[in-house]
Motif scaffolding. Structure first.
Motif, PDB file in Angstrom:
ATOM      1  N   THR A  47       0.843  -1.196   0.000  1.00 34.53           N
ATOM      2  CA  THR A  47       0.000   0.000   0.000  1.00 34.53           C
ATOM      3  C   THR A  47       0.879   1.247   0.000  1.00 34.53           C
ATOM      4  OG1 THR A  47      -1.714  -1.171   1.271  1.00 34.53           O
ATOM      5  CG2 THR A  47      -1.806   1.250   1.234  1.00 34.53           C
ATOM      6  N   ASP A  48       0.632   2.148  -0.929  1.00 34.66           N
ATOM      7  CA  ASP A  48       1.359   3.416  -0.954  1.00 34.66           C
ATOM      8  C   ASP A  48       0.910   4.239   0.249  1.00 34.66           C
ATOM      9  OD1 ASP A  48       1.813   6.318  -1.556  1.00 34.66           O
ATOM     10  OD2 ASP A  48       2.698   5.463  -3.374  1.00 34.66           O
ATOM     11  N   PRO A  49       1.842   4.643   1.129  1.00 35.52           N
ATOM     12  CA  PRO A  49       1.441   5.343   2.362  1.00 35.52           C
ATOM     13  C   PRO A  49       0.822   6.718   2.110  1.00 35.52           C
ATOM     14  CG  PRO A  49       3.819   5.368   2.088  1.00 35.52           C
ATOM     15  CD  PRO A  49       3.280   4.443   1.040  1.00 35.52           C
ATOM     16  N   VAL A  50       1.060   7.297   0.937  1.00 31.84           N
ATOM     17  CA  VAL A  50       0.531   8.627   0.630  1.00 31.84           C
ATOM     18  C   VAL A  50      -0.802   8.542  -0.107  1.00 31.84           C
ATOM     19  CG1 VAL A  50       0.944  10.808  -0.573  1.00 31.84           C
ATOM     20  CG2 VAL A  50       2.838   9.622   0.568  1.00 31.84           C
ATOM     21  N   THR A  51      -0.832   7.769  -1.184  1.00 28.56           N
ATOM     22  CA  THR A  51      -2.026   7.713  -2.030  1.00 28.56           C
ATOM     23  C   THR A  51      -2.992   6.606  -1.636  1.00 28.56           C
ATOM     24  OG1 THR A  51      -1.002   6.212  -3.638  1.00 28.56           O
ATOM     25  CG2 THR A  51      -0.642   8.585  -3.938  1.00 28.56           C
ATOM     26  N   GLY A  52      -2.491   5.600  -0.925  1.00 28.84           N
ATOM     27  CA  GLY A  52      -3.334   4.465  -0.571  1.00 28.84           C
ATOM     28  C   GLY A  52      -3.499   3.467  -1.705  1.00 28.84           C
ATOM     29  N   VAL A  53      -2.859   3.726  -2.836  1.00 31.30           N
ATOM     30  CA  VAL A  53      -2.940   2.821  -3.980  1.00 31.30           C
ATOM     31  C   VAL A  53      -2.201   1.526  -3.654  1.00 31.30           C
ATOM     32  CG1 VAL A  53      -2.274   2.475  -6.391  1.00 31.30           C
ATOM     33  CG2 VAL A  53      -3.117   4.703  -5.623  1.00 31.30           C
ATOM     34  N   THR A  54      -2.775   0.392  -4.040  1.00 33.05           N
ATOM     35  CA  THR A  54      -2.167  -0.897  -3.746  1.00 33.05           C
ATOM     36  C   THR A  54      -1.452  -1.456  -4.982  1.00 33.05           C
ATOM     37  OG1 THR A  54      -4.210  -2.079  -4.306  1.00 33.05           O
ATOM     38  CG2 THR A  54      -3.876  -1.457  -1.997  1.00 33.05           C
ATOM     39  N   THR A  55      -0.405  -2.216  -4.719  1.00 32.13           N
ATOM     40  CA  THR A  55       0.382  -2.870  -5.759  1.00 32.13           C
ATOM     41  C   THR A  55       0.407  -4.364  -5.490  1.00 32.13           C
ATOM     42  OG1 THR A  55       1.813  -0.927  -5.988  1.00 32.13           O
ATOM     43  CG2 THR A  55       2.655  -3.030  -6.859  1.00 32.13           C
ATOM     44  N   ARG A  56       0.181  -5.149  -6.494  1.00 30.15           N
ATOM     45  CA  ARG A  56       0.153  -6.598  -6.353  1.00 30.15           C
ATOM     46  C   ARG A  56       1.553  -7.152  -6.105  1.00 30.15           C
ATOM     47  NH1 ARG A  56      -2.924  -9.651 -11.047  1.00 30.15           N
ATOM     48  NH2 ARG A  56      -4.563  -8.365 -10.114  1.00 30.15           N
ATOM     49  N   VAL A  57       1.632  -8.148  -5.230  1.00 27.31           N
ATOM     50  CA  VAL A  57       2.897  -8.821  -4.921  1.00 27.31           C
ATOM     51  C   VAL A  57       2.727 -10.313  -5.161  1.00 27.31           C
ATOM     52  CG1 VAL A  57       4.591  -9.356  -3.129  1.00 27.31           C
ATOM     53  CG2 VAL A  57       3.545  -7.090  -3.208  1.00 27.31           C
ATOM     54  N   TYR A  58       3.684 -10.895  -5.871  1.00 26.51           N
ATOM     55  CA  TYR A  58       3.669 -12.321  -6.162  1.00 26.51           C
ATOM     56  C   TYR A  58       4.622 -13.037  -5.207  1.00 26.51           C
ATOM     57  CZ  TYR A  58       1.704 -10.399 -10.438  1.00 26.51           C
ATOM     58  OH  TYR A  58       0.930  -9.709 -11.332  1.00 26.51           O
ATOM     59  N   LEU A  59       4.368 -14.306  -4.969  1.00 30.14           N
ATOM     60  CA  LEU A  59       5.192 -15.084  -4.043  1.00 30.14           C
ATOM     61  C   LEU A  59       5.846 -16.262  -4.754  1.00 30.14           C
ATOM     62  CD1 LEU A  59       2.852 -15.204  -0.912  1.00 30.14           C
ATOM     63  CD2 LEU A  59       4.701 -13.588  -1.395  1.00 30.14           C
ATOM     64  N   PHE A  60       7.166 -16.258  -4.754  1.00 28.44           N
ATOM     65  CA  PHE A  60       7.960 -17.375  -5.255  1.00 28.44           C
ATOM     66  C   PHE A  60       8.176 -18.336  -4.090  1.00 28.44           C
ATOM     67  CE2 PHE A  60      12.173 -19.310  -5.466  1.00 28.44           C
ATOM     68  CZ  PHE A  60      12.214 -19.860  -6.734  1.00 28.44           C
ATOM     69  N   VAL A  61       7.887 -19.616  -4.304  1.00 26.19           N
ATOM     70  CA  VAL A  61       7.989 -20.620  -3.238  1.00 26.19           C
ATOM     71  C   VAL A  61       8.922 -21.743  -3.670  1.00 26.19           C
ATOM     72  CG1 VAL A  61       6.714 -22.224  -1.764  1.00 26.19           C
ATOM     73  CG2 VAL A  61       5.629 -20.107  -2.533  1.00 26.19           C
ATOM     74  N   ALA A  62       9.813 -22.144  -2.786  1.00 26.38           N
ATOM     75  CA  ALA A  62      10.721 -23.265  -3.046  1.00 26.38           C
ATOM     76  C   ALA A  62      10.718 -24.174  -1.836  1.00 26.38           C
ATOM     77  CB  ALA A  62      12.143 -22.765  -3.314  1.00 26.38           C
ATOM     78  N   THR A  63      10.903 -25.468  -2.080  1.00 26.84           N
ATOM     79  CA  THR A  63      10.949 -26.424  -0.974  1.00 26.84           C
ATOM     80  C   THR A  63      11.883 -27.571  -1.291  1.00 26.84           C
ATOM     81  OG1 THR A  63       9.564 -27.676   0.574  1.00 26.84           O
ATOM     82  CG2 THR A  63       9.033 -27.882  -1.760  1.00 26.84           C
ATOM     83  N   LEU A  64      12.507 -28.116  -0.257  1.00 28.42           N
ATOM     84  CA  LEU A  64      13.268 -29.351  -0.363  1.00 28.42           C
ATOM     85  C   LEU A  64      12.309 -30.477  -0.009  1.00 28.42           C
ATOM     86  CD1 LEU A  64      16.519 -28.180   1.415  1.00 28.42           C
ATOM     87  CD2 LEU A  64      16.391 -28.929  -0.960  1.00 28.42           C
ATOM     88  N   PRO A  65      11.970 -31.346  -0.956  1.00 27.01           N
ATOM     89  CA  PRO A  65      10.898 -32.314  -0.722  1.00 27.01           C
ATOM     90  C   PRO A  65      11.180 -33.334   0.366  1.00 27.01           C
ATOM     91  CG  PRO A  65      11.989 -32.749  -2.800  1.00 27.01           C
ATOM     92  CD  PRO A  65      12.494 -31.421  -2.325  1.00 27.01           C
ATOM     93  N   PHE A  66      12.448 -33.561   0.698  1.00 28.67           N
ATOM     94  CA  PHE A  66      12.724 -34.551   1.748  1.00 28.67           C
ATOM     95  C   PHE A  66      12.290 -34.017   3.117  1.00 28.67           C
ATOM     96  CE2 PHE A  66      15.179 -36.850   4.890  1.00 28.67           C
ATOM     97  CZ  PHE A  66      15.074 -38.158   4.461  1.00 28.67           C
ATOM     98  N   SER A  67      12.804 -32.851   3.494  1.00 33.63           N
ATOM     99  CA  SER A  67      12.472 -32.276   4.805  1.00 33.63           C
ATOM    100  C   SER A  67      11.255 -31.360   4.754  1.00 33.63           C
ATOM    101  CB  SER A  67      13.662 -31.478   5.335  1.00 33.63           C
ATOM    102  OG  SER A  67      13.943 -30.377   4.480  1.00 33.63           O
TER     103      SER A  67
END
Length: 216
Positions: A47-67
């Motif tokens: 969220t822009d603290p001045v205008t209140g306009v929001t920006t989309r954020v994407y999430l990159f996810v990685a995992t080690l399948p054993f643990s």
């Protein structure tokens, strides 16, 4: 307190779990061998603290399948350069590399999805070579190829996004700090079935089997 099994007993538990649940993906049970990566289906926002306009954020996810030890990186887009930077941050987080990375068949990392010889984006292939790893995209219609990272993505959506949903973030750095804290809590949760956390399994079994990072 939490019990922590020795390696032999842990392998017995995993073998029984595989048998009971009819699992057939052997690479998911080799420590320090594979990283599985994907984008989360649910986004967050700044969220822009001045205008209140929001920006989309994407999430990159990685995992080690054993643990099932996991990593999450927030990004402002899903472009190729962002994908490469997220992969580099992933290696820094894990503190080592692995022989193979299994991404979904994404245009950012994979040009053409082919069952036997996927044509990997040149920049991604060069990065993989630098880290001593190979890209093996998940095969179409073979969901078990990346089942662990899909489970990790669901955990991210249920755990991290849900826990942060009532907070507003004004910068990517601020959001990243909060996400790292929640990922740390997630990795530190003790599994009642195994008597250990993702963090403990990673440090005991995955991390010692991983390849060292290349020189800067």
């Amino acid at each position: 307190g939490a019990r922590f099994y020795g390696y032999e007993r842990f392998c017995q538990i995993v073998a029984e779990h595989v048998r009971v649940n009819d699992l057939t993906l052997p690479i998911a049970h080799v420590p320090g061998h594979t990283m599985q990566v994907d984008w989360a289906g649910t986004q967050m926002q700044l969220t822009d603290p001045v205008t209140g306009v929001t920006t989309r954020v994407y999430l990159f996810v990685a995992t080690l399948p054993f643990s099932r030890y996991s990593f999450v990186e927030p990004t402002l887009d899903m472009k190729q350069d962002t994908w490469l930077r997220a992969n580099a941050a992933m290696f820094d987080w894990f503190g080592g590399s692995v022989p193979r990375i299994v991404p979904d068949n994404l245009k950012t990392g994979v040009i053409r999805a082919c069952f036997y010889e996927p044509e990997v984006n040149r920049s991604y292939a060069e990065m993989a070579a630098h880290y001593g790893t190979a890209i093996l995209p998940a095969r179409p219609y073979k969901p078990r190829d990346k089942a662990k990272v899909e489970a990790a993505v669901l955990l991210v959506q249920r755990w991290i996004i849900a826990r942060l949903r009532n907070r507003r973030f004004f910068s990517l750095d601020e959001l990243n700090v909060a996400i790292r804290e929640e990922v740390g809590r997630l990795n530190g949760r003790v599994s009642r079935h195994l008597g250990a956390s993702r963090q403990q399994l990673f440090e005991m079994l995955d991390r010692p089997a991983m390849q060292p990072l290349p020189p800067e």
